[in-house]
Design an enzyme around this catalytic site. Structure first.
Site, short mmCIF file in Angstrom:
data_model
loop_
_atom_site.label_atom_id
_atom_site.label_comp_id
_atom_site.label_asym_id
_atom_site.label_seq_id
_atom_site.Cartn_x
_atom_site.Cartn_y
_atom_site.Cartn_z
N ARG A 33 -2.82 -6.65 5.45
CA ARG A 33 -3.53 -6.15 4.27
C ARG A 33 -3.49 -7.14 3.11
O ARG A 33 -4.44 -7.20 2.31
CB ARG A 33 -2.96 -4.80 3.86
N ARG A 76 5.84 0.35 13.00
CA ARG A 76 5.30 1.48 12.23
C ARG A 76 3.94 1.10 11.65
O ARG A 76 3.59 -0.08 11.54
CB ARG A 76 6.27 1.88 11.13
N ASP A 117 1.39 2.35 8.23
CA ASP A 117 1.45 3.09 6.96
C ASP A 117 0.52 4.31 6.95
O ASP A 117 -0.34 4.45 7.81
CB ASP A 117 1.04 2.18 5.80
#
Lengths: 246, 246
Positions: B198, B50, B52
């Site tokens: 990140r 996935r 975000d």
């Protein structure tokens, strides 16, 4: 005091530059923020010219008058803090009262971007015009650019519904740049009629696709008839890059 | 038949890749179009992983099973015609039934983009993270990248609320590229934990801003504690670029 500012904006979510009832426009956002800074007083913003819905600017020029005595740095900061992030103030200058963003403009540069990718990039969909993988003959397009240089009556390259009477303009330069998967048209002149760059772009594209002969372009100009030129190219490929003052 | 597709998407207007109630997601759009193509039959799409909300992909990989006997060219066309223009299918392949977009992935490449401009560009606001004109010490950042290479327990670089137990991953390469007004981090590895890229980006930025010493980075890794690493860098700078299969 008169303030000149150079602004850039992503035209995607605007109904164009100029204020229109019930629409989100660049001018509306600028005047809304200036009204706030002036504690409710309406401040009129004058731009070098309007841009259409979805058309971008990297160097639009505006001016406004203010009674506030604020440094240019503080103006830039105050505006950028309050403006939405699809408008940015790139530069602010204090100018004399005879500066006029619209009437004082002596030249402008526009860029038009075609995307030549086979599959449209989601990242360029608002910033270039996707041509469905078609590959134009850029050599033909370059040959056709010569016809536009210099002073001409551009009636054939002006939207039919315009109120401007004098349609004579001078094109100083017009060049095509090949970038990876993109073709850029860069055009400079002393002024541009309504939709002029987009009709020139649409016509040059048709030359590249061999729908219009290179030799036909001077005849289209001479016809002074909008029907003779190519289609108005879509707005999202167009950027107002720079405005010059005497 | 099992179909593999490479897709790109502009994450700006998505609540992420994975289906969530009442949200616009990439998976939702893909499954909606596939249901149409299959005349109302639900088709489950499996992605490599996935992403975000606001995170982009230029090379996400998906697979799905279909009873339809359509050429890969026709699949690509049918999907691109019906999908919204912020998702594009870059490539379609027919694969054997043992291909699995998620479990078969052996490596991925991500890119993280910081904008170093003094004034934020309206055109990059969704596609790079604006750092308010701060200029990091890129040499320090480059020195710090070495600590991440190879196999490590990345618990310190994983969102605290994850259910994954094994947090050992191998980073094959990690490099910084300087572009005009931008800094790019390109990172390749055999797998990535939730928010791992990140958090690495946020930590490297802090090294560049001299908030974290270069020598401290191996200690942060060894701590296995999320609290020791830098902040999770914002989503709009992140791109999933490529996924590899054995």
């Amino acid at each position: 005091m008169r303030i000149k500012a150079v602004i850039s904006y992503d035209g995607t979510n605007f109904a164009g530059y100029q204020v229109q009832p019930n629409k989100r426009t660049v001018q509306l956002e600028l005047e809304r923020v200036l009204m706030k800074i002036h504690k409710g007083e309406a401040i009129k913003v004058v731009a070098s010219g309007r841009t259409d819905a979805r058309v971008h600017a990297t160097g639009q020029v505006i001016h406004f008058d203010t009674p506030l005595n604020i440094s240019v740095e503080a103006w830039q900061k105050a505006l950028n803090v309050q403006l939405p992030d699809d408008i940015r103030v790139r530069d602010v200058q204090l100018v004399t009262d005879d500066f006029h963003a619209r009437y004082g403009a002596v030249g402008k540069r526009y860029r038009y971007i075609w995307s030549l990718e086979r599959i449209q990039s989601p990242f360029r969909r608002h910033y270039a015009v996707f041509m469905k993988g078609q590959q134009p003959d850029v050599k033909r397009m370059k040959q056709a650019t010569h016809a536009f240089l210099g002073e001409h009556d551009f009636s054939a390259f002006c939207a039919a519904n315009t109120s401007v009477v004098d349609k004579v303009r001078t094109i100083h330069s017009l060049r095509l740049e090949q970038h990876p998967n993109e073709l850029h048209l860069i055009i400079e002149g002393n002024g541009f009629l309504y939709n002029m760059v987009r009709i020139i772009a649409g016509t040059l594209w048709d030359v590249g696709m061999k729908k219009i002969a290179v030799a036909q372009v001077p005849a289209i100009l001479a016809s002074q008839s909008r029907d003779e030129a190519g289609k108005t190219a879509p707005p999202q490929g167009l950027y107002l890059e720079e405005v010059w003052y005497a």
